[in-house]
Write an enzyme that holds these catalytic residues in place. Structure first.
Site, mmCIF file in Angstrom:
data_model
loop_
_atom_site.group_PDB
_atom_site.id
_atom_site.type_symbol
_atom_site.label_atom_id
_atom_site.label_comp_id
_atom_site.label_asym_id
_atom_site.label_seq_id
_atom_site.Cartn_x
_atom_site.Cartn_y
_atom_site.Cartn_z
ATOM 1 N N ARG A 44 0.589 -1.112 13.412
ATOM 2 C CA ARG A 44 0.736 -1.364 11.974
ATOM 3 C C ARG A 44 1.411 -0.196 11.259
ATOM 4 O O ARG A 44 1.088 0.976 11.506
ATOM 5 C CB ARG A 44 -0.642 -1.614 11.357
ATOM 6 C CG ARG A 44 -0.602 -1.805 9.846
ATOM 7 C CD ARG A 44 -1.929 -2.258 9.303
ATOM 8 N NE ARG A 44 -2.989 -1.303 9.479
ATOM 9 C CZ ARG A 44 -3.173 -0.216 8.731
ATOM 10 N NH1 ARG A 44 -2.339 0.076 7.746
ATOM 11 N NH2 ARG A 44 -4.198 0.579 8.969
ATOM 12 N N GLY A 76 -3.406 3.733 0.457
ATOM 13 C CA GLY A 76 -2.721 3.033 -0.593
ATOM 14 C C GLY A 76 -2.199 1.689 -0.156
ATOM 15 O O GLY A 76 -2.540 1.167 0.900
ATOM 16 N N SER A 88 -1.899 -2.699 5.370
ATOM 17 C CA SER A 88 -3.077 -3.560 5.537
ATOM 18 C C SER A 88 -3.610 -4.060 4.203
ATOM 19 O O SER A 88 -3.956 -5.241 4.075
ATOM 20 C CB SER A 88 -4.169 -2.845 6.322
ATOM 21 O OG SER A 88 -4.418 -1.583 5.770
ATOM 22 N N LEU A 89 -3.684 -3.200 3.198
ATOM 23 C CA LEU A 89 -4.134 -3.699 1.891
ATOM 24 C C LEU A 89 -3.143 -4.742 1.374
ATOM 25 O O LEU A 89 -3.527 -5.759 0.792
ATOM 26 C CB LEU A 89 -4.262 -2.543 0.884
ATOM 27 C CG LEU A 89 -5.409 -1.545 1.127
ATOM 28 C CD1 LEU A 89 -5.345 -0.406 0.108
ATOM 29 C CD2 LEU A 89 -6.776 -2.223 1.060
ATOM 30 N N ASP A 142 -17.367 -9.668 13.958
ATOM 31 C CA ASP A 142 -18.156 -10.906 13.953
ATOM 32 C C ASP A 142 -17.307 -12.161 13.770
ATOM 33 O O ASP A 142 -17.518 -13.164 14.448
ATOM 34 C CB ASP A 142 -19.221 -10.843 12.835
ATOM 35 C CG ASP A 142 -20.066 -9.579 12.935
ATOM 36 O OD1 ASP A 142 -20.458 -9.225 14.055
ATOM 37 O OD2 ASP A 142 -20.304 -8.948 11.883
ATOM 38 N N THR A 157 -12.321 -1.770 3.038
ATOM 39 C CA THR A 157 -11.432 -1.671 1.865
ATOM 40 C C THR A 157 -11.798 -0.500 0.950
ATOM 41 O O THR A 157 -10.915 0.293 0.578
ATOM 42 C CB THR A 157 -11.406 -3.003 1.083
ATOM 43 O OG1 THR A 157 -10.779 -3.985 1.907
ATOM 44 C CG2 THR A 157 -10.630 -2.875 -0.230
ATOM 45 N N ALA A 159 -10.342 2.866 2.004
ATOM 46 C CA ALA A 159 -8.899 3.051 2.221
ATOM 47 C C ALA A 159 -8.358 4.152 1.315
ATOM 48 O O ALA A 159 -8.420 4.061 0.098
ATOM 49 C CB ALA A 159 -8.156 1.747 1.978
ATOM 50 N N GLN A 160 -7.843 5.197 1.942
ATOM 51 C CA GLN A 160 -7.293 6.328 1.183
ATOM 52 C C GLN A 160 -5.808 6.139 0.918
ATOM 53 O O GLN A 160 -5.274 6.549 -0.097
ATOM 54 C CB GLN A 160 -7.471 7.622 1.985
ATOM 55 C CG GLN A 160 -8.895 8.011 2.255
ATOM 56 C CD GLN A 160 -8.994 9.198 3.205
ATOM 57 O OE1 GLN A 160 -7.995 9.671 3.726
ATOM 58 N NE2 GLN A 160 -10.200 9.669 3.431
ATOM 59 N N HIS A 209 -5.947 6.077 14.676
ATOM 60 C CA HIS A 209 -5.401 6.937 13.614
ATOM 61 C C HIS A 209 -5.361 8.371 14.135
ATOM 62 O O HIS A 209 -6.343 8.853 14.703
ATOM 63 C CB HIS A 209 -6.266 6.841 12.357
ATOM 64 C CG HIS A 209 -5.575 7.367 11.140
ATOM 65 N ND1 HIS A 209 -5.311 8.707 10.965
ATOM 66 C CD2 HIS A 209 -5.079 6.742 10.045
ATOM 67 C CE1 HIS A 209 -4.686 8.876 9.801
ATOM 68 N NE2 HIS A 209 -4.533 7.693 9.223
ATOM 69 N N HIS A 265 -8.936 2.739 14.547
ATOM 70 C CA HIS A 265 -8.764 2.553 13.102
ATOM 71 C C HIS A 265 -8.536 1.098 12.702
ATOM 72 O O HIS A 265 -9.076 0.651 11.694
ATOM 73 C CB HIS A 265 -7.593 3.413 12.654
ATOM 74 C CG HIS A 265 -7.336 3.433 11.180
ATOM 75 N ND1 HIS A 265 -8.298 3.795 10.271
ATOM 76 C CD2 HIS A 265 -6.217 3.138 10.457
ATOM 77 C CE1 HIS A 265 -7.783 3.730 9.042
ATOM 78 N NE2 HIS A 265 -6.534 3.316 9.130
ATOM 79 N N ALA A 281 -8.952 -8.903 1.295
ATOM 80 C CA ALA A 281 -8.482 -10.243 1.654
ATOM 81 C C ALA A 281 -9.479 -11.311 1.199
ATOM 82 O O ALA A 281 -9.093 -12.326 0.590
ATOM 83 C CB ALA A 281 -8.254 -10.326 3.160
ATOM 84 N N ARG A 293 2.500 5.765 13.815
ATOM 85 C CA ARG A 293 1.147 6.269 14.042
ATOM 86 C C ARG A 293 0.773 6.336 15.525
ATOM 87 O O ARG A 293 0.082 7.251 15.961
ATOM 88 C CB ARG A 293 0.199 5.324 13.310
ATOM 89 C CG ARG A 293 -1.040 5.932 12.831
ATOM 90 C CD ARG A 293 -1.765 4.943 11.954
ATOM 91 N NE ARG A 293 -1.523 5.184 10.549
ATOM 92 C CZ ARG A 293 -2.094 4.495 9.578
ATOM 93 N NH1 ARG A 293 -2.916 3.506 9.865
ATOM 94 N NH2 ARG A 293 -1.838 4.772 8.320
ATOM 95 N N GLU A 346 4.501 7.698 3.365
ATOM 96 C CA GLU A 346 3.633 7.779 4.544
ATOM 97 C C GLU A 346 4.475 7.534 5.784
ATOM 98 O O GLU A 346 5.637 7.111 5.699
ATOM 99 C CB GLU A 346 2.469 6.789 4.424
ATOM 100 C CG GLU A 346 1.456 7.261 3.388
ATOM 101 C CD GLU A 346 0.339 6.284 3.120
ATOM 102 O OE1 GLU A 346 0.094 5.402 3.954
ATOM 103 O OE2 GLU A 346 -0.282 6.410 2.050
#
Ligand code: SIN
Length: 506
Positions: free
Chosen positions: A369, A45, A374-375, A200, A39, A42-43, A221, A334, A11, A274, A110
């Site tokens: 989610r 995709g 997310s990506l 933060d 990021t 991330a596996q 997760h 996660h 992002a 999930r 997924e």
């Protein structure tokens, strides 16, 4: 205009690159080294590679369904409508997505997606490929990158964000500040997030009075390697995720007797949303007194090594041959669905402040989610935020404000009696009482305990992180206490209504 972007995941990098392309002067501040953070790990995709019979509308339905109907339709619409160009932009930036023999993007399946629509790179190394490509573009650009700068607070002037204060480098003035600091996985004792993910940006925004929302929704997760029985060195290592894409490719979950229990739990079995799978895994493991196992043996050694090279190598390094034996797994924190409340262009309730990626609550994820959204959110909303930087209007509703007042002013705790705390005490409390399974008594106790702890005052990065974790833990626990019914990832095992004094009813 001068734009300050804090954070360098998908992002932040997308926002910085698009803002620079639009002619802004961009300073990119990174807490550690550029390339740290979630990021690159991330596996799974990036969703949105639509094939025959698929469409943004179907993706929107799956996103809303996975989020238990709590998602915001306009935000979900913006997400799925932006998918095609976001993926095209990543390709243009040099991301080598995996292809079929015909040259099309290979589409993976997924959990909770009705069709295969996940684009991967390097099999299970999608985040690393995206991160590397975007960082390479940043290095070629005019963007001023400042690594190892810890942003402590927003600079405010007449109710507007005007920059940030940092630990060693003083102040960084800007016309626009974009927070892209990720989530807060390190609130919990067990998490897939790396050590620097301490919430933060959200804590900073809370201190500045920006509205936040949906902080009670934390995703756990379901399939993180359970290293309890491994050699000591590995048992202490950070949680290692085994991608949902492995279940998408056909792996199943079995209990200690070898029974495939997810068939009894949900019509979609291992590919249920999930939150459903994570709770079932925790319950079955507790009932058997032994971890659930992920059985990928039917996929065969060469498919596992080719399709999931990172996972294959990591498991073998730990002495596990997953092509022959099911591997022990357990849930871990996660992803944070909530965050700083934004409009569709990342504007927060505080003029001059934008938030993107996991830091933001755009409304896309609802109460849980959907995998690999997310990506996509980071890419779509990062670009939208950059496009909106010059626009003058500022109309984000404050209606998303979290009811923090009860937690912070008079919740029955004596605020004069405070004690120091350690990070691991906080993480254990959050794991046990504000985790996957919650109940009102545990949440009340957690809120009270969190208010007995005194924020550290030191000037080290660790002291600032601990203070941020405490701020956010109080906000997450209070939000969880205030939501008296189960929804998505917020799951109550009993539903006694807490006293209004504890939730700060106004
Ligand atoms: C996974 O690969 O299972 C995680 C991907 C995601 O968080 O969407």
């Amino acid at each position: 205009m001068k734009v300050l972007v804090v954070g360098a995941g998908i992002a932040g990098l997308t926002t910085a690159l698009r803002a620079e392309a639009l002619g802004h002067d961009v300073e990119l501040i990174v807490k550690g080294a550029i390339g740290d953070g979630c990021t690159p790990l991330a596996q799974g995709g990036i969703s949105g590679a639509y094939g025959p019979g698929d469409s943004p509308a179907l993706h929107a339905l799956d996103t809303m369904h996975a989020g238990s109907g709590h998602g915001a339709p306009p935000a979900i619409g913006a997400l799925v409508d932006g998918a095609e160009s976001a993926i095209a932009d990543l390709i243009a930036a040099g991301v080598p997505f995996d292809r079929t023999h015909d040259g099309d993007i290979a589409r993976g399946l997924e959990a909770a997606h009705r069709l295969p629509r996940i684009a991967h790179a390097g099999g299970d190394a999608t985040g690393a490929a995206i991160s590397a490509a975007l960082i390479a573009r940043v290095r070629e650009s005019r963007i001023e990158v400042r690594e190892h700068v810890f942003a402590t607070d927003l600079l405010l002037d007449s109710g507007r964000a005007r920059g940030i204060r940092s630990l060693d480098a003083g102040t960084h003035a800007a016309d626009a500040v974009v927070l892209a600091t990720g989530g807060a996985g390190r609130l919990f004792a067990h998490t897939t997030n790396p050590p620097e993910v301490t919430g933060d940006g959200i804590a900073m925004a809370l201190r500045a009075g920006a509205a936040v929302a949906d902080l009670e929704f934390v995703q756990f997760h379901p399939t993180v390697l359970d290293s309890a029985d491994l050699a000591d060195a590995d048992a202490d290592a950070d949680a290692f995720l085994i991608s949902e894409a492995v279940r998408g490719a056909g792996a199943v979950l079995v209990d200690a007797d070898g029974h495939r229990f997810m068939l009894d739990e949900h019509p979609d079995a291992e590919l249920a949303p999930r939150d459903v799978v994570a709770r079932a895994v925790a319950r079955v493991a507790a009932a058997h007194g032994a971890p659930v196992r992920l059985d990928a043996t039917a996929l065969g050694p060469s498919a596992l090594a080719q399709r999931f090279p990172t996972i294959d190598a990591q498991l073998r390094r730990r002495g596990l041959d997953w092509s022959r034996h099911p591997v022990p797994i357990t849930p871990a924190a996660h992803y944070l669905m909530g965050g700083i409340a934004t409009d569709l262009d990342g504007r927060t309730s505080l003029p001059g402040l934008w938030a993107v990626g996991e830091t933001a609550r755009t409304g896309v994820h609802g109460a849980n989610r959907l995998a690999s959204n997310s990506l996509l959110e980071g890419a779509v909303f990062g670009a939208r935020a950059a496009e909106s930087l010059s626009a003058a209007s500022w109309q984000v509703s404050r209606s998303h404000s979290l009811p923090l007042s009860g937690a912070d002013s008079g919740n029955g705790c004596d605020l004069n009696v405070t004690t120091p705390f350690t990070r691991s005490e906080l993480q254990q409390l959050m794991w046990e009482q504000v985790g996957l399974l919650r109940d009102p008594d545990g949440l009340s106790d957690a809120v009270a305990q969190l208010h007995r702890w005194r924020p550290p005052t030191g000037s080290t990065v660790a002291a600032h992180e601990d203070a941020n974790l405490l701020t956010l833990a109080r906000a997450v626990a209070s939000a969880a206490l205030a939501r008296t019914e189960s929804l998505g990832s917020h799951h109550l095992t009993s539903t006694r209504h807490p006293s209004p004094a504890l939730i700060g009813a106004s």
